[in-house]
Design a protein around this motif. Sequence first.
Motif, PDB file in Angstrom:
ATOM      1  N   PHE A  12       2.947  -6.814  -2.123  1.00  0.00           N
ATOM      2  CA  PHE A  12       2.377  -5.483  -2.332  1.00  0.00           C
ATOM      3  C   PHE A  12       1.114  -5.647  -3.188  1.00  0.00           C
ATOM      4  O   PHE A  12       1.142  -6.360  -4.191  1.00  0.00           O
ATOM      5  N   THR A  34       1.669  -8.538   4.173  1.00  0.00           N
ATOM      6  CA  THR A  34       1.088  -7.624   3.185  1.00  0.00           C
ATOM      7  C   THR A  34       1.454  -6.187   3.547  1.00  0.00           C
ATOM      8  O   THR A  34       1.466  -5.812   4.721  1.00  0.00           O
ATOM      9  N   ALA A  35       1.744  -5.410   2.503  1.00  0.00           N
ATOM     10  CA  ALA A  35       2.063  -3.995   2.709  1.00  0.00           C
ATOM     11  C   ALA A  35       1.230  -3.187   1.726  1.00  0.00           C
ATOM     12  O   ALA A  35       1.217  -3.484   0.533  1.00  0.00           O
ATOM     13  N   GLY A  36       0.504  -2.218   2.234  1.00  0.00           N
ATOM     14  CA  GLY A  36      -0.332  -1.399   1.364  1.00  0.00           C
ATOM     15  C   GLY A  36      -1.123  -0.401   2.171  1.00  0.00           C
ATOM     16  O   GLY A  36      -0.896  -0.237   3.377  1.00  0.00           O
ATOM     17  N   LEU A  44       1.625   1.003   3.923  1.00  0.00           N
ATOM     18  CA  LEU A  44       2.620   1.520   2.983  1.00  0.00           C
ATOM     19  C   LEU A  44       1.926   2.175   1.801  1.00  0.00           C
ATOM     20  O   LEU A  44       1.164   1.524   1.078  1.00  0.00           O
ATOM     21  N   LEU A  46       2.828   3.501  -1.655  1.00  0.00           N
ATOM     22  CA  LEU A  46       3.990   3.331  -2.543  1.00  0.00           C
ATOM     23  C   LEU A  46       4.508   4.644  -3.126  1.00  0.00           C
ATOM     24  O   LEU A  46       5.582   4.655  -3.737  1.00  0.00           O
ATOM     25  N   LEU A  52       9.001   2.869   1.796  1.00  0.00           N
ATOM     26  CA  LEU A  52       9.281   1.564   1.169  1.00  0.00           C
ATOM     27  C   LEU A  52      10.672   1.072   1.580  1.00  0.00           C
ATOM     28  O   LEU A  52      10.848  -0.087   1.981  1.00  0.00           O
ATOM     29  N   ASN A  66       5.093  -7.998  -6.391  1.00  0.00           N
ATOM     30  CA  ASN A  66       4.402  -6.719  -6.584  1.00  0.00           C
ATOM     31  C   ASN A  66       3.175  -6.866  -7.476  1.00  0.00           C
ATOM     32  O   ASN A  66       3.287  -6.967  -8.694  1.00  0.00           O
ATOM     33  N   THR A  68       0.751  -4.506  -7.234  1.00  0.00           N
ATOM     34  CA  THR A  68       0.117  -3.186  -7.230  1.00  0.00           C
ATOM     35  C   THR A  68       0.160  -2.598  -8.625  1.00  0.00           C
ATOM     36  O   THR A  68       0.975  -2.992  -9.464  1.00  0.00           O
ATOM     37  N   MET A  94      11.786  -0.899  -5.835  1.00  0.00           N
ATOM     38  CA  MET A  94      11.796  -2.304  -5.398  1.00  0.00           C
ATOM     39  C   MET A  94      12.998  -3.026  -6.010  1.00  0.00           C
ATOM     40  O   MET A  94      13.668  -3.818  -5.354  1.00  0.00           O
TER      41      MET A  94
END
Length: 304
Positions: A12, A34-36, A44, A46, A52, A66, A68, A94
């Motif tokens: 993230f 990657t997630a965002g 994603l 958050l 999530l 993480n 972020t 998370m």
Amino acid sequence: MNRPDAPLILLFGHSGQLGWELRRTLATLGDIVTAGVDGAERYLDLTDAHALDVLVHELRPTLMVNATAYTAVDKAESDETLAYQINAEAVGRMGKLGAEMDIPVLHFSTDYVFSGKSKHPWKENDPPDPQSVYGKSKLAGEQALLGSRADSLILRTAWVYGARGSNFLLTMLRLFAEKKQLGVVDDQFGAPTWSRLLAEATAQLLAQCKTPEGGFTFGVHHGQVFHLTAAGEASWHEFAQAILDMSKEECVLDAISTEQYPTPAARPAYSVLDTGSLHEAFGVRLPHWRQGLALCMEELFDRQ
Ligand SMILES: NC(=O)c1ccc[n+]([C@@H]2O[C@H](COP(=O)([O-])OP(=O)(O)OC[C@H]3O[C@@H](n4cnc5c(N)ncnc54)[C@H](OP(=O)(O)O)[C@@H]3O)[C@@H](O)[C@H]2O)c1
């Protein structure tokens, strides 16, 4: 393109200063997804807890990292709800998912959890006393993760800069080109930390957390907080002078006080973190901040 037998690392914050570097340094440890919001492989936001949950249940990663944060320290003072959603609630989520699904979580936190009122480098177990919404929300994130009972580890860092993103180094280089004279705060102290070296040290640490089965565990260090910054200390003025000396620009830097540069959020006056515990536990530590800065400047200016 993921390898079926490789660990899957869900990252993230890949577009941030640190996340951008982690995407590279963690690549030898597993396949990264990657997630965002911005250009991630998996979209994603958050603030969407359900999204999530769905993503983590679908991917079932081996490890979550993480990087972020809501890092706009001044803006956070008037944007408390969003700062807490990203810095605290999402991190707790998370942790909850990590505990339920047996997925370790590596998370980053900040020197802003401390008041900054000491004159000695802060140790991990010194009492936190954040003075800003950002610091309070990051502390709430630490507590939510540690309370989740996930196999987790938190790295607190400080004064992060790099060749990308929004940071002190790039701001100074822009101002040196625009101004002949500049006032820079000389009564706040920290350890300027290059995001690349931070990401490399993180990869070194994680390499020691691999299990024979191909997973990750923080083992005896599960639920611990460690400090990870460059060695040494500087004021912002000293850091700015070092940047100026290593650049080709000309500018006169005046030392000013925090009072002469008021900001909406209070900054810790003394932010140096004691990094001895991490060195003891994992044999990992970063070089002096001047060395990191020289390497980063080389990368910025000596590119072919
Ligand atoms: N910068 C420092 O000086 C400093 C000092 C101490 C500790 N830290 C900690 O170090 C870590 C990394 O900081 P950094 O400087 O790399 O931060 P950064 O450059 O501001 O990056 C933050 C990342 O978080 C992502 N993000 C923000 N809101 C999001 C949301 N709603 N949904 C999904 N992603 C979201 C951003 O995505 P977008 O790009 O799409 O917005 C970006 O990738 C953080 O935990 C921070 O608290 C930083």
